[in-house]
Design a protein around this motif. Sequence first.
Motif, short mmCIF file in Angstrom:
data_model
loop_
_atom_site.label_atom_id
_atom_site.label_comp_id
_atom_site.label_asym_id
_atom_site.label_seq_id
_atom_site.Cartn_x
_atom_site.Cartn_y
_atom_site.Cartn_z
N SER A 69 37.50 41.18 47.43
CA SER A 69 38.05 39.83 47.32
C SER A 69 37.51 39.10 46.09
CB SER A 69 37.71 39.02 48.59
OG SER A 69 38.35 39.57 49.71
N ALA A 70 36.19 39.21 45.87
CA ALA A 70 35.58 38.54 44.72
C ALA A 70 36.12 39.09 43.41
CB ALA A 70 34.06 38.69 44.79
N ALA A 71 36.22 40.43 43.33
CA ALA A 71 36.71 41.04 42.11
C ALA A 71 38.17 40.71 41.86
CB ALA A 71 36.52 42.56 42.17
N ALA A 72 38.97 40.66 42.93
CA ALA A 72 40.39 40.31 42.78
C ALA A 72 40.55 38.88 42.30
CB ALA A 72 41.11 40.52 44.11
N SER A 73 39.72 37.98 42.80
CA SER A 73 39.78 36.58 42.34
C SER A 73 39.46 36.48 40.86
CB SER A 73 38.81 35.72 43.15
OG SER A 73 39.16 35.72 44.52
N ALA A 74 38.44 37.23 40.43
CA ALA A 74 38.08 37.23 39.01
C ALA A 74 39.19 37.85 38.17
CB ALA A 74 36.77 37.99 38.82
N ALA A 75 39.79 38.93 38.68
CA ALA A 75 40.88 39.58 37.95
C ALA A 75 42.08 38.66 37.84
CB ALA A 75 41.27 40.89 38.65
#
Length: 247
Positions: free
Chosen positions: A203-209
């Motif tokens: 979730s965190a990585a997807a938000s950053a992406a």
Amino acid sequence: MQLCPQWLGWRAMFGVAAVLAVGLGVLIAVFVPRLERKTSTRYAALLASMWQLFMRHKPLRLASAIQACVFAVFSAFWSVLALHLARPPFGLGAAAAGAFGLVGLVGVLAANLGGRVIDRVGPQSSLRVGLVCCVLAFGVLGLDGSMRGLVVGVVLLDFGLSVANVANQSMVMVMVMGLEPDARSRINTVFVTSIFLGGALGSAAASAAWAHGGWPDVCVLGLAVAILALGIHLVAKPDWGPAASAR
């Protein structure tokens, strides 16, 4: 519940979740039986021993890594789907994102089908099929920006995730849990903890992406994590049993 953000605002979801959590806590307190302790080891020592279990057994590390990647893929997609649908060319609200959960009902059928496939071809082959479907799903999602591509991608992704989940958990229950019979609860704790760590990171990585490059970057992220899980499965090739534990 997916309709709440559109009708009542996003804060309503936290209220609904809080009520459900309290209700679940009451049900657990009332209906879950109390069991006697089976060990005199202090709680801090038990927590420390879980890390030792993780480092001692290669099959546990591999199963945990694959399952963490699977849940990261799931979280990466669903955490930003509503944002993607709100943008052109779709221009849809949160209710539309919730409706995609109905498309994902194919996963319920896939779980049942996955159990039958595992009985015939074995969990490792089934896991490979599930992970390949996840890779293909993000390929479709990244290359076809239409509603058709989104629907096909969701179906592929949900099918792949369901089959991979059933297959990997089957190997854990049948083989990994036998690594140390007296430590089954702690082994299960390590495995489940890895799942939620993977989901949180996804979730965190997807938000950053999403913040960096929008939907294309999210698809690249999901594709990379799915390929990573498939690579771990293909390259490691452990003998899923006690003899394979790396000491």
